[in-house]
Design a protein around this motif. Structure first.
Motif, mmCIF file in Angstrom:
data_model
loop_
_atom_site.group_PDB
_atom_site.id
_atom_site.type_symbol
_atom_site.label_atom_id
_atom_site.label_comp_id
_atom_site.label_asym_id
_atom_site.label_seq_id
_atom_site.Cartn_x
_atom_site.Cartn_y
_atom_site.Cartn_z
ATOM 1 N N UNK A 1 20.070 -104.659 19.166
ATOM 2 C CA UNK A 1 20.615 -102.914 19.767
ATOM 3 C C UNK A 1 20.233 -102.466 21.040
ATOM 4 N N UNK A 2 20.219 -101.108 21.707
ATOM 5 C CA UNK A 2 20.167 -101.472 22.657
ATOM 6 C C UNK A 2 18.550 -100.490 23.160
ATOM 7 N N UNK A 3 18.932 -100.815 24.524
ATOM 8 C CA UNK A 3 16.733 -100.559 24.820
ATOM 9 C C UNK A 3 16.839 -99.313 25.277
ATOM 10 N N UNK A 4 16.227 -97.895 24.546
ATOM 11 C CA UNK A 4 15.311 -97.055 25.468
ATOM 12 C C UNK A 4 14.340 -97.358 25.646
ATOM 13 N N UNK A 5 13.611 -96.617 27.016
ATOM 14 C CA UNK A 5 12.198 -96.860 27.908
ATOM 15 C C UNK A 5 11.763 -95.646 28.057
ATOM 16 N N UNK A 6 10.491 -95.546 27.214
ATOM 17 C CA UNK A 6 9.532 -94.580 27.744
ATOM 18 C C UNK A 6 8.327 -94.825 28.202
ATOM 19 N N UNK A 7 8.392 -94.238 29.044
ATOM 20 C CA UNK A 7 6.833 -93.840 30.046
ATOM 21 C C UNK A 7 5.352 -94.576 29.036
ATOM 22 N N UNK A 8 5.345 -93.263 28.197
ATOM 23 C CA UNK A 8 3.911 -93.727 27.432
ATOM 24 C C UNK A 8 4.381 -95.015 26.193
ATOM 25 N N UNK A 9 5.924 -95.656 25.839
ATOM 26 C CA UNK A 9 6.155 -96.953 25.251
ATOM 27 C C UNK A 9 5.989 -98.241 26.545
ATOM 28 N N UNK A 10 6.376 -97.903 28.046
ATOM 29 C CA UNK A 10 6.101 -99.026 28.713
ATOM 30 C C UNK A 10 4.455 -99.280 28.889
ATOM 31 N N UNK A 11 3.453 -98.275 29.080
ATOM 32 C CA UNK A 11 2.206 -98.403 29.005
ATOM 33 C C UNK A 11 1.596 -98.673 28.010
#
Length: 255
Positions: free
Chosen positions: A145-155
């Motif tokens: 699939x395609x990647x979706x980044x999120x600040x909360x997940x990044x942490x």
């Protein structure tokens, strides 16, 4: 003079109808149809194109009574159709600009994914929701699939992995995805396509995830209470048809 103007307007309608028929024939003959509608509607579009072509040819030899509103409507429809070409990816995913042959080669299953059950994110979502993960023994699952980044997940060292389900057209498209923990902690770039293999594990507290937005669609659903512990994360080209058109309840799944 009045008859000449009437015939010219009538033949303009005919040419516009033929233009719309040719536009639909173009979509049917190439690989762009899924940019507009679910492929199961191809027979309907083909029938409409034939009917429109027949009406256009009839009107070309037997011009109808002129109507400025009708001519304007036909011209507007044809103009909007042509303006939609080339259809762009509305979901912010990037496939590296490779051709179909390269994409298919890039998606070959590597040896380190042997034994993993290949399925799409929607099918994996349903297995977890229906408590059926244990019915599939083995090292785990392989999804893409395609990647979706999120600040909360990044942490937390995580990223979202999504596919878009298309039931009819863009209006009802929904994104379905999972949260992935990469094996080396390296987070892929937002919007890129990856293939990953690993295990879907419940989180200790059954936590839900932040509302991750996917450009171009109204709703994205992220599987709550689970993290996909990846053994591998490999960048790949986007598939020729990146949407989920099928959603199977049993193997073989629609990877």
């Amino acid at each position: 003079m009045h008859n000449i103007q009437r015939n010219l307007l009538g033949r303009a309608d005919a040419l516009l109808l033929l233009g719309l028929a040719l536009f639909m024939a173009y979509l049917l003959s190439g690989e762009m149809y899924w940019h507009y509608l679910h492929p199961r509607f191809r027979p309907v579009t083909a029938t409409a194109a034939l009917a429109m072509a027949g009406l256009g040819l009839f009107a070309l030899f037997r011009p109808p009574r002129p109507s400025g509103g009708r001519t304007l409507a036909f011209a507007l429809m044809l103009g909007l159709s042509l303006a939609s070409l080339p259809a762009t990816d509305p979901f912010g995913s990037r496939g590296g600009g490779r051709g179909v042959a390269e994409a298919e080669t890039a998606e070959e299953v590597p040896e380190n994914e042997t034994g993993y059950l290949r399925l799409n994110t929607g099918e994996l979502y349903d297995l977890a929701e229906n408590n059926e993960l244990s019915k599939h023994p083995g090292p785990g699952f392989a999804v893409r699939g395609f990647v979706r980044r999120d600040p909360e997940l990044d942490r937390q060292g995580l990223f979202g992995l999504y596919r878009v389900a298309l039931y009819c057209c863009f209006a009802d498209a929904t994104a379905v995805g999972i949260v992935v923990r990469p094996p080396d902690g390296a987070l892929p770039e937002d919007g890129t396509w990856v293939r990953t293999a690993g295990r879907l594990n419940p989180t200790p507290d059954g936590a839900s995830w932040p509302d991750i937005q996917v450009p171009g669609i109204f709703y994205a659903s992220t599987l709550p209470g689970y993290v996909f512990a990846a053994d591998t994360v490999v960048a790949v080209a986007a598939p020729r048809e990146p949407f989920m058109f099928e959603w199977r309840a049993a193997p073989p799944y629609a990877y």
